[in-house]
Design a protein around this motif. Structure first.
Motif, short mmCIF file in Angstrom:
data_model
loop_
_atom_site.label_atom_id
_atom_site.label_comp_id
_atom_site.label_asym_id
_atom_site.label_seq_id
_atom_site.Cartn_x
_atom_site.Cartn_y
_atom_site.Cartn_z
N GLN A 45 0.83 -1.22 0.00
CA GLN A 45 0.00 0.00 0.00
C GLN A 45 0.86 1.26 0.00
OE1 GLN A 45 -2.70 -0.51 3.29
NE2 GLN A 45 -3.86 -2.09 2.21
N ALA A 46 1.94 1.23 0.76
CA ALA A 46 2.82 2.40 0.81
C ALA A 46 3.42 2.69 -0.56
CB ALA A 46 3.93 2.16 1.83
N TYR A 47 3.86 1.64 -1.25
CA TYR A 47 4.44 1.86 -2.58
C TYR A 47 3.38 2.22 -3.61
CZ TYR A 47 9.18 0.77 -1.21
OH TYR A 47 10.42 0.84 -0.63
N GLN A 48 2.19 1.68 -3.45
CA GLN A 48 1.11 2.08 -4.36
C GLN A 48 0.84 3.56 -4.21
OE1 GLN A 48 -1.91 -0.81 -3.25
NE2 GLN A 48 -1.64 -1.92 -5.16
N GLN A 49 0.82 4.03 -2.96
CA GLN A 49 0.58 5.45 -2.74
C GLN A 49 1.69 6.30 -3.36
OE1 GLN A 49 -2.86 5.88 -1.95
NE2 GLN A 49 -1.89 7.71 -1.18
N LYS A 50 2.92 5.81 -3.27
CA LYS A 50 4.03 6.58 -3.83
C LYS A 50 3.99 6.58 -5.37
CE LYS A 50 7.30 5.92 -0.02
NZ LYS A 50 7.43 7.28 0.51
N LEU A 51 3.86 5.39 -5.94
CA LEU A 51 3.94 5.28 -7.40
C LEU A 51 2.70 5.86 -8.09
CD1 LEU A 51 5.46 1.69 -7.80
CD2 LEU A 51 6.61 3.86 -8.18
N ASN A 52 1.54 5.69 -7.45
CA ASN A 52 0.32 6.14 -8.13
C ASN A 52 0.17 7.65 -8.16
OD1 ASN A 52 -0.39 3.61 -8.89
ND2 ASN A 52 -1.73 3.22 -7.17
N GLY A 53 1.09 8.35 -7.51
CA GLY A 53 1.14 9.80 -7.69
C GLY A 53 1.38 10.17 -9.15
N LEU A 54 1.94 9.23 -9.92
CA LEU A 54 2.17 9.48 -11.35
C LEU A 54 0.85 9.74 -12.09
CD1 LEU A 54 4.85 6.72 -12.11
CD2 LEU A 54 5.22 9.20 -12.09
N ALA A 55 -0.25 9.31 -11.50
CA ALA A 55 -1.56 9.56 -12.13
C ALA A 55 -1.84 11.06 -12.21
CB ALA A 55 -2.66 8.86 -11.33
N GLU A 56 -1.21 11.83 -11.35
CA GLU A 56 -1.43 13.28 -11.37
C GLU A 56 -0.97 13.91 -12.69
OE1 GLU A 56 -0.66 15.81 -7.82
OE2 GLU A 56 0.13 13.99 -6.93
#
Lengths: 236, 180
Positions: A45-56
């Motif tokens: 979950q922590a890495y999903q939160q970090k990587l999924n910032g790319l959606a911005e």
């Protein structure tokens, strides 16, 4: 299984899982581990939160209206709407456009020299969703009408099948809103009777909701509030 | 205007109006992400719809300490899309009129103005990605935005499968150290 307790082993796997590059049996095996171990789930979950910032960074694309309609239908959202008061108060937190601020300032200057009994009430109703949408309403005692300046908008046309309806919101929170009438493109006046005028004396806000045309004259708003604004008494 | 974080928190209290506003403000980006991942607009619409239904049902589990609402929602929607991709026997053909392969928006298009609008987590991630080798960076971005498998990346970049796997593995290792 022990080796999965080593962060040097499970963290890269968690990152690959979050990125989506863990495939096939390795992915299934990792999902089994996730189901068993909280620390692995938390790491993913922590890495999903970090990587999924790319959606911005993704350029937005227009979504067809049918998607929202499908969601609304599936969740039965219209039936599960929050109470009128909850919606109304949530909308008060919306940022106000500068035009509304100007109108409010003008209204304040009127208020400085008024006698005890108001002869008229005015309100600038601001949109809850479109910052440039505004409707001006003026209730006059000598004409016993509410005149509405729609600022060249056709609310009925914009919201097909729904009837824009004006409500008067009492200062007393336990009093239900009073239905003032519907807004029509051809007739932008609502006739007042003595009871409605009396209701304005204890009112704090005007609000416009969208009511289903099939619903008839409801005693309380059933539909979405699209515009609202404070009611200001005026002397003549 | 309410922030996405506030709207998502209100959704957790079953506020339907907040949910509609959340959808209006965030769906264009999430839909664009779905389109890139599955390369099919109709399927992307289905995934977006399913994703928002999950968001509504799970909104109560969101809190500010879990990060930005858009990122949290992107996780839900992206997982939905990746699950669909894994279930599909074959990947949809790329539509000839749409350039779904470009990564320009994630590189040259990031102006200083845009950078300041991004959340601090995303800014940190982009800074870390700047330190990667170009081929590592491209592989990671292609995997993120387009759901590319190792095999697909090896084919599109005309490199051996083992090389591509190593680029991704080392790229992620570097990111891990940088983000720690």
């Amino acid at each position: 299984m022990k080796r999965y307790k080593n962060p040097d082993i499970f963290e890269p796997l968690a990152m690959a899982y979050a990125l989506g590059t863990l495939h096939g049996k390795a992915r299934l095996r990792f999902e089994q581990l996730m189901a068993k171990h909280l620390y692995i789930r938390a790491t993913v979950q922590a890495y999903q939160q970090k990587l999924n910032g790319l959606a911005e960074l993704v350029p937005p694309q227009v979504v067809h209206a049918r998607v929202w309609q499908g969601i609304e239908q599936q969740l039965n959202l219209k039936a599960a709407r929050p109470s009128f008061w909850s919606r109304f108060h949530n909308q008060l937190t919306w940022a106000l456009p500068s035009l509304a601020a100007v109108v409010a300032a003008v209204l304040t200057s009127f208020l400085l020299n008024q006698p005890s009994k108001p002869q008229a009430y005015v309100a600038a109703l601001k949109s809850t969703q479109q910052q440039n949408q505004l409707v001006l309403a003026m209730a006059k005692h000598d004409e016993m009408t509410i005149s509405l300046d729609m600022m060249n908008q056709n609310l009925a046309k914009e919201h097909d099948g729904m009837v824009p309806t004006l409500w008067c919101i009492s200062k007393k929170k336990d009093e239900p809103p009073m239905r003032m009438g519907t807004l029509e493109p051809s007739k932008q006046e609502i006739a007042l009777n003595a009871k409605m005028w009396k209701g304005l004396e204890g009112a704090s806000e005007f609000a416009i909701s969208l009511e289903p045309s099939s619903a008839g004259s409801q005693a309380q708003p059933q539909g979405e509030i699209i515009l609202s604004g404070s009611l200001h008494p005026l002397a003549q | 205007m309410d922030s996405l974080n506030e709207l998502l928190l209100r959704c957790g209290r079953q506020d339907g109006l907040a949910f509609k506003q959340l959808y209006q403000q965030s769906s264009p980006k999430l839909y664009a992400l779905c389109c890139r991942l599955v390369r099919d607009q109709s399927l992307a619409e289905d995934i977006l719809q399913e994703g928002f239904i999950k968001i509504w049902h799970n909104a109560a589990s969101y809190s500010i300490d879990k990060g930005q609402a858009l990122t949290w929602m992107a996780t839900v929607v992206r997982n939905q899309a990746l699950d669909r991709l894994r279930l599909a026997k074959s990947r949809p053909e790329i539509h000839p009129d749409v350039d779904y392969e470009s990564l320009e928006f994630a590189s040259q298009a990031i102006t200083p103005d845009l950078l300041t609008q991004l959340s601090s987590d995303t800014q940190q991630l982009l800074e870390c990605m700047e330190h990667l080798k170009p081929e590592q960076r491209e592989c990671i971005l292609q995997a993120f935005y387009y759901g590319c498998t190792h095999e697909e990346l090896a084919e599109s970049m005309a490199r051996p499968l083992g090389t591509v796997k190593a680029w991704i593995r080392r790229g992620l290792e570097q990111l891990r150290n940088c983000l720690a």
